[in-house]
Design a protein around this motif. Structure first.
Motif, short mmCIF file in Angstrom:
data_model
loop_
_atom_site.label_atom_id
_atom_site.label_comp_id
_atom_site.label_asym_id
_atom_site.label_seq_id
_atom_site.Cartn_x
_atom_site.Cartn_y
_atom_site.Cartn_z
N ASP A 7 0.82 -1.22 0.00
CA ASP A 7 0.00 0.00 0.00
C ASP A 7 0.85 1.27 0.00
N ASP A 11 1.96 3.55 -5.59
CA ASP A 11 1.95 4.69 -6.52
C ASP A 11 3.31 4.88 -7.17
N SER A 61 -1.77 -5.93 2.04
CA SER A 61 -2.03 -4.68 1.31
C SER A 61 -3.49 -4.64 0.88
N ARG A 62 -4.35 -4.58 1.87
CA ARG A 62 -5.80 -4.63 1.61
C ARG A 62 -6.33 -3.39 0.90
N VAL A 63 -5.69 -2.25 1.11
CA VAL A 63 -6.17 -1.01 0.49
C VAL A 63 -6.08 -1.11 -1.04
N ILE A 64 -4.92 -1.50 -1.54
CA ILE A 64 -4.73 -1.61 -3.00
C ILE A 64 -5.58 -2.74 -3.56
N SER A 66 -8.36 -3.86 -2.48
CA SER A 66 -9.75 -3.40 -2.49
C SER A 66 -9.98 -2.36 -3.59
N LYS A 67 -9.04 -1.44 -3.74
CA LYS A 67 -9.17 -0.40 -4.76
C LYS A 67 -9.32 -0.99 -6.16
N TYR A 68 -8.60 -2.08 -6.41
CA TYR A 68 -8.65 -2.70 -7.74
C TYR A 68 -9.57 -3.92 -7.78
N ASN A 69 -10.43 -4.06 -6.76
CA ASN A 69 -11.46 -5.10 -6.73
C ASN A 69 -10.91 -6.51 -6.93
#
Length: 103
Positions: A7, A11, A61-64, A66-69
């Motif tokens: 996470d 970027d 890295s659950r945020v990424i 989740s963001k990309y399903n």
């Protein structure tokens, strides 16, 4: 060698990369992910200088994820110029992933 992506560095390593990036979303407990591990490393070695290959542990890295399903693992995503170009779900051959990455 595949780089570790999380996470915190997603970027910088993926979205801001000048090279195409293959991202392997995986989990330690996933059998097919373990099977694909050597394939991902082989691709990383073969495309060095032409593209980047990274691995994201979906449990860390659950945020990424989740963001990309990301709903199942392994999931492979190819980013070019900061944009998601293609998604491949499940175990596939080295040639399939490599060709999508460097084409």
């Amino acid at each position: 060698m595949a780089i570790v992506i999380n996470d915190n560095n997603f970027d910088e390593e993926v979205l801001k990369s000048n090279l195409p990036v293959l991202v392997d979303f995986y989990a330690e407990w996933c059998g097919p992910c373990k099977m694909m591990g050597p394939v991902v490393e082989a691709i990383a070695n073969e495309v060095e200088g032409l593209a980047k290959v990274g691995k994201i542990d979906v449990d860390e890295s659950r945020v990424i994820a989740s963001k990309y399903n990301v709903m199942s693992v392994p999931t492979f995503m190819i980013f070019k110029n900061g944009s998601l170009e293609e998604t491949v779900v499940g175990a596939v051959s080295k040639d399939v992933l490599k060709n999508k990455l460097v084409m």
